[in-house]
Design a protein around this motif. Structure first.
Motif, PDB file in Angstrom:
ATOM      1  N   THR A  32      -6.426  -4.793  -7.291  1.00  0.00           N
ATOM      2  CA  THR A  32      -7.738  -4.317  -6.836  1.00  0.00           C
ATOM      3  C   THR A  32      -8.631  -5.459  -6.351  1.00  0.00           C
ATOM      4  OG1 THR A  32      -8.544  -4.414  -9.113  1.00  0.00           O
ATOM      5  CG2 THR A  32      -7.700  -2.300  -8.342  1.00  0.00           C
ATOM      6  N   LYS A  33      -8.258  -6.722  -6.636  1.00  0.00           N
ATOM      7  CA  LYS A  33      -9.055  -7.868  -6.209  1.00  0.00           C
ATOM      8  C   LYS A  33      -8.455  -8.491  -4.957  1.00  0.00           C
ATOM      9  CE  LYS A  33     -10.589  -9.029 -10.901  1.00  0.00           C
ATOM     10  NZ  LYS A  33     -10.612 -10.064 -11.960  1.00  0.00           N
ATOM     11  N   ASN A  34      -9.332  -8.860  -4.034  1.00  0.00           N
ATOM     12  CA  ASN A  34      -8.915  -9.529  -2.798  1.00  0.00           C
ATOM     13  C   ASN A  34      -7.910  -8.720  -1.992  1.00  0.00           C
ATOM     14  OD1 ASN A  34     -10.547 -11.779  -3.247  1.00  0.00           O
ATOM     15  ND2 ASN A  34      -8.960 -12.825  -4.422  1.00  0.00           N
ATOM     16  N   VAL A  35      -8.055  -7.391  -2.005  1.00  0.00           N
ATOM     17  CA  VAL A  35      -7.129  -6.549  -1.251  1.00  0.00           C
ATOM     18  C   VAL A  35      -7.876  -5.821  -0.142  1.00  0.00           C
ATOM     19  CG1 VAL A  35      -7.358  -4.626  -2.878  1.00  0.00           C
ATOM     20  CG2 VAL A  35      -5.360  -4.743  -1.384  1.00  0.00           C
ATOM     21  N   SER A  36      -7.290  -5.818   1.044  1.00  0.00           N
ATOM     22  CA  SER A  36      -7.821  -5.077   2.182  1.00  0.00           C
ATOM     23  C   SER A  36      -6.790  -4.029   2.573  1.00  0.00           C
ATOM     24  CB  SER A  36      -8.082  -6.008   3.376  1.00  0.00           C
ATOM     25  OG  SER A  36      -9.056  -6.977   3.067  1.00  0.00           O
ATOM     26  N   LYS A  37      -7.195  -2.764   2.510  1.00  0.00           N
ATOM     27  CA  LYS A  37      -6.312  -1.667   2.892  1.00  0.00           C
ATOM     28  C   LYS A  37      -6.728  -1.135   4.257  1.00  0.00           C
ATOM     29  CE  LYS A  37      -5.200  -0.020  -1.767  1.00  0.00           C
ATOM     30  NZ  LYS A  37      -5.179   1.167  -2.671  1.00  0.00           N
ATOM     31  N   SER A  38      -5.749  -0.740   5.044  1.00  0.00           N
ATOM     32  CA  SER A  38      -6.055  -0.226   6.382  1.00  0.00           C
ATOM     33  C   SER A  38      -5.094   0.884   6.768  1.00  0.00           C
ATOM     34  CB  SER A  38      -5.973  -1.350   7.414  1.00  0.00           C
ATOM     35  OG  SER A  38      -6.193  -0.850   8.724  1.00  0.00           O
ATOM     36  N   ASP A  39      -5.596   1.845   7.544  1.00  0.00           N
ATOM     37  CA  ASP A  39      -4.760   2.891   8.121  1.00  0.00           C
ATOM     38  C   ASP A  39      -3.984   2.378   9.331  1.00  0.00           C
ATOM     39  OD1 ASP A  39      -5.330   5.040   6.418  1.00  0.00           O
ATOM     40  OD2 ASP A  39      -7.245   5.394   7.412  1.00  0.00           O
ATOM     41  N   ASP A  40      -4.402   1.228   9.863  1.00  0.00           N
ATOM     42  CA  ASP A  40      -3.818   0.696  11.087  1.00  0.00           C
ATOM     43  C   ASP A  40      -2.955  -0.528  10.773  1.00  0.00           C
ATOM     44  OD1 ASP A  40      -3.186  -0.235  13.580  1.00  0.00           O
ATOM     45  OD2 ASP A  40      -5.255  -0.548  14.247  1.00  0.00           O
ATOM     46  N   PRO A  41      -1.640  -0.447  10.973  1.00  0.00           N
ATOM     47  CA  PRO A  41      -0.783  -1.607  10.712  1.00  0.00           C
ATOM     48  C   PRO A  41      -1.191  -2.844  11.506  1.00  0.00           C
ATOM     49  CG  PRO A  41       0.536   0.364  11.032  1.00  0.00           C
ATOM     50  CD  PRO A  41      -0.863   0.734  11.404  1.00  0.00           C
ATOM     51  N   ASN A  42      -1.771  -2.636  12.688  1.00  0.00           N
ATOM     52  CA  ASN A  42      -2.194  -3.788  13.488  1.00  0.00           C
ATOM     53  C   ASN A  42      -3.331  -4.548  12.823  1.00  0.00           C
ATOM     54  OD1 ASN A  42      -0.432  -3.536  15.855  1.00  0.00           O
ATOM     55  ND2 ASN A  42      -1.469  -1.589  16.136  1.00  0.00           N
ATOM     56  N   ALA A  43      -4.148  -3.840  12.033  1.00  0.00           N
ATOM     57  CA  ALA A  43      -5.204  -4.516  11.279  1.00  0.00           C
ATOM     58  C   ALA A  43      -4.608  -5.386  10.180  1.00  0.00           C
ATOM     59  CB  ALA A  43      -6.162  -3.480  10.678  1.00  0.00           C
ATOM     60  N   ILE A  44      -3.489  -4.936   9.599  1.00  0.00           N
ATOM     61  CA  ILE A  44      -2.786  -5.744   8.599  1.00  0.00           C
ATOM     62  C   ILE A  44      -2.212  -6.994   9.261  1.00  0.00           C
ATOM     63  CG2 ILE A  44      -0.848  -5.783   6.979  1.00  0.00           C
ATOM     64  CD1 ILE A  44      -1.299  -2.760   6.584  1.00  0.00           C
ATOM     65  N   VAL A  45      -1.632  -6.829  10.437  1.00  0.00           N
ATOM     66  CA  VAL A  45      -1.115  -7.972  11.199  1.00  0.00           C
ATOM     67  C   VAL A  45      -2.225  -8.985  11.447  1.00  0.00           C
ATOM     68  CG1 VAL A  45      -0.224  -8.711  13.441  1.00  0.00           C
ATOM     69  CG2 VAL A  45       0.757  -6.703  12.305  1.00  0.00           C
ATOM     70  N   THR A  46      -3.364  -8.503  11.939  1.00  0.00           N
ATOM     71  CA  THR A  46      -4.491  -9.380  12.258  1.00  0.00           C
ATOM     72  C   THR A  46      -5.005 -10.088  11.019  1.00  0.00           C
ATOM     73  OG1 THR A  46      -5.142  -7.958  14.105  1.00  0.00           O
ATOM     74  CG2 THR A  46      -6.815  -9.459  13.240  1.00  0.00           C
ATOM     75  N   GLY A  47      -5.121  -9.342   9.913  1.00  0.00           N
ATOM     76  CA  GLY A  47      -5.623  -9.931   8.679  1.00  0.00           C
ATOM     77  C   GLY A  47      -4.739 -11.042   8.162  1.00  0.00           C
ATOM     78  N   VAL A  48      -3.427 -10.803   8.106  1.00  0.00           N
ATOM     79  CA  VAL A  48      -2.503 -11.816   7.598  1.00  0.00           C
ATOM     80  C   VAL A  48      -2.414 -13.000   8.559  1.00  0.00           C
ATOM     81  CG1 VAL A  48      -0.106 -12.280   6.951  1.00  0.00           C
ATOM     82  CG2 VAL A  48      -1.192 -10.133   6.253  1.00  0.00           C
ATOM     83  N   ALA A  49      -2.411 -12.721   9.856  1.00  0.00           N
ATOM     84  CA  ALA A  49      -2.318 -13.796  10.850  1.00  0.00           C
ATOM     85  C   ALA A  49      -3.543 -14.706  10.824  1.00  0.00           C
ATOM     86  CB  ALA A  49      -2.145 -13.203  12.246  1.00  0.00           C
ATOM     87  N   GLY A  50      -4.655 -14.201  10.304  1.00  0.00           N
ATOM     88  CA  GLY A  50      -5.890 -14.985  10.299  1.00  0.00           C
ATOM     89  C   GLY A  50      -6.247 -15.608   8.973  1.00  0.00           C
ATOM     90  N   ASP A  51      -5.365 -15.531   7.974  1.00  0.00           N
ATOM     91  CA  ASP A  51      -5.697 -16.013   6.636  1.00  0.00           C
ATOM     92  C   ASP A  51      -4.493 -16.731   6.032  1.00  0.00           C
ATOM     93  OD1 ASP A  51      -6.384 -16.354   3.941  1.00  0.00           O
ATOM     94  OD2 ASP A  51      -7.602 -14.535   3.923  1.00  0.00           O
ATOM     95  N   LYS A  52      -4.635 -18.034   5.811  1.00  0.00           N
ATOM     96  CA  LYS A  52      -3.525 -18.854   5.322  1.00  0.00           C
ATOM     97  C   LYS A  52      -2.994 -18.380   3.978  1.00  0.00           C
ATOM     98  CE  LYS A  52      -2.282 -23.734   4.607  1.00  0.00           C
ATOM     99  NZ  LYS A  52      -2.775 -25.121   4.695  1.00  0.00           N
ATOM    100  N   ASP A  53      -3.847 -17.791   3.157  1.00  0.00           N
ATOM    101  CA  ASP A  53      -3.445 -17.372   1.821  1.00  0.00           C
ATOM    102  C   ASP A  53      -3.142 -15.881   1.723  1.00  0.00           C
ATOM    103  OD1 ASP A  53      -3.532 -19.815   0.224  1.00  0.00           O
ATOM    104  OD2 ASP A  53      -5.654 -19.853   0.765  1.00  0.00           O
ATOM    105  N   ALA A  54      -2.881 -15.262   2.863  1.00  0.00           N
ATOM    106  CA  ALA A  54      -2.656 -13.816   2.887  1.00  0.00           C
ATOM    107  C   ALA A  54      -1.195 -13.462   2.700  1.00  0.00           C
ATOM    108  CB  ALA A  54      -3.153 -13.237   4.204  1.00  0.00           C
ATOM    109  N   ILE A  55      -0.993 -12.267   2.154  1.00  0.00           N
ATOM    110  CA  ILE A  55       0.322 -11.643   2.086  1.00  0.00           C
ATOM    111  C   ILE A  55       0.119 -10.153   2.344  1.00  0.00           C
ATOM    112  CG2 ILE A  55       0.254 -11.203  -0.413  1.00  0.00           C
ATOM    113  CD1 ILE A  55       3.282 -11.850  -0.459  1.00  0.00           C
ATOM    114  N   GLY A  56       1.065  -9.524   3.014  1.00  0.00           N
ATOM    115  CA  GLY A  56       0.941  -8.096   3.307  1.00  0.00           C
ATOM    116  C   GLY A  56       2.307  -7.455   3.430  1.00  0.00           C
ATOM    117  N   PHE A  57       2.318  -6.149   3.604  1.00  0.00           N
ATOM    118  CA  PHE A  57       3.575  -5.449   3.852  1.00  0.00           C
ATOM    119  C   PHE A  57       3.360  -4.333   4.859  1.00  0.00           C
ATOM    120  CE2 PHE A  57       1.782  -3.259   0.148  1.00  0.00           C
ATOM    121  CZ  PHE A  57       1.993  -1.916   0.407  1.00  0.00           C
ATOM    122  N   LEU A  58       4.368  -4.120   5.695  1.00  0.00           N
ATOM    123  CA  LEU A  58       4.321  -3.085   6.734  1.00  0.00           C
ATOM    124  C   LEU A  58       5.729  -2.802   7.232  1.00  0.00           C
ATOM    125  CD1 LEU A  58       4.653  -5.493   8.805  1.00  0.00           C
ATOM    126  CD2 LEU A  58       2.288  -5.147   9.437  1.00  0.00           C
TER     127      LEU A  58
END
Length: 316
Positions: free
Chosen positions: A197-223
């Motif tokens: 629940t901490k430091n999590v960004s949820k999105s209906d759009d997979p492209n938003a997940i791509v953008t978020g991870v691509a713009g944050d060195k400490d990011a991790i995501g799944f799609l």
């Protein structure tokens, strides 16, 4: 997309040839099936659901227009769960799904007396992605994924997994709960427990997940794999238990437990009563294999598609 263009041209040429055959039906005794192949249909096929399956069905619709230009078939992306709810409510004809229907969904359909047909269209592998500047993690074990993604009341840091990794907070990017990708990850990784629940960004759009991870060195995501495939120049894909997500490992199931089939669910009454729905679904299953490959997914064995096409034909 050479295959898509080839299919379109093939469909056009095939339509011309079949039309010529049909014109001579009075003298050559062509079958009803051959004559029916030239029929131009009208109407609308309503489709919604998984954003993971959407690229496949968008490619299907693009090709289908060359054969049946008067049939509308727009593709929504409300998520697997929402799409199945709409199918059960009679609001759509086809629900795209990146997971199998749940027992409670099947029960709800039965209560509404909605008979649903299930068809597989491709294989996919949920892909764990990190930022291109992340040079410390290449592989994670399933247990590592659980430690990262499961809510345990702590602030997650990379160093929690490996003390040699940065002592920095992990930023998480995830689909929303309405998506089949989330449901599948929740089932096979989180075992239906709570996501961080901490430091999590949820999105209906997979492209938003791509953008978020691509713009944050400490990011991790799944799609879904295709969204990584389209953006692999700006993302890393982690191996899981030492296995890379790719066409071979996803199809064979070696990329476990994150390999999965993708589905469309169809209202059988629509298949029986509405020629445009029947024709569209048959076309989709005849062409889904090649089109799935074109947009970054893995096709089923041809025999699987053929068997499903026969099932559709039996519902005419």
């Amino acid at each position: 997309m050479k295959k898509v263009k080839f299919l379109a041209m093939t469909a056009i040429i095939g339509s011309v040839l079949v039309t010529a055959t049909g014109c001579g039906s009075a003298t050559n005794g062509s079958s009803k099936a051959e004559q029916g192949a030239t029929q131009q249909l009208q109407g609308e096929v309503k489709i919604d659901g998984s954003t993971t399956v959407r690229p496949i069905m968008e490619a299907v619709t693009e090709e289908y227009r060359s054969e049946q230009p008067k049939v509308k078939a727009g593709i929504g992306g409300a998520g697997t769960g929402s799409g199945i709810k709409k199918l059960i409510a009679g609001e759509i004809d086809i629900a795209n799904a990146s997971r199998a229907m749940k027992e409670e969904e099947k029960k709800a359909a039965a209560e509404k007396k909605v008979d649903v047909a299930e068809y597989k269209v491709a294989f996919d592998g949920i892909t764990i992605i990190t930022n291109k500047e992340n040079d410390w993690v290449k592989d994670l074990k399933v247990e590592d994924l659980k430690k990262l993604w499961l809510e345990d009341g702590t602030t997650k840091k990379w160093s929690d997994i490996n003390p040699e990794w940065p002592d920095r907070e992990v930023k998480f990017y995830s689909p929303t709960n309405s998506h089949g990708t989330y449901d599948y990850f929740d089932e096979v990784i989180l075992e239906k427990k709570e996501l961080v629940t901490k430091n999590v960004s949820k999105s209906d759009d997979p492209n938003a997940i791509v953008t978020g991870v691509a713009g944050d060195k400490d990011a991790i995501g799944f799609l879904g794999y295709s969204y990584y495939f389209e953006n692999k120049g700006k993302l890393n894909a982690l191996t899981i238990n030492g296995v890379e997500p790719n066409e071979k490992t996803i199809e064979s199931g070696e990329y476990k437990p994150l390999s999965r089939p993708l589905y469309i669910y169809v209202n059988k009454q629509s298949l029986k009563d509405r020629p445009e729905v029947h024709n569209y679904v048959k076309f989709a299953l005849e062409n889904a294999g090649v089109l799935a490959q074109d947009v970054g997914y893995i096709q089923l064995p041809k025999a699987d598609y053929d068997k499903q096409v026969q099932d559709v034909e039996g519902l005419k």
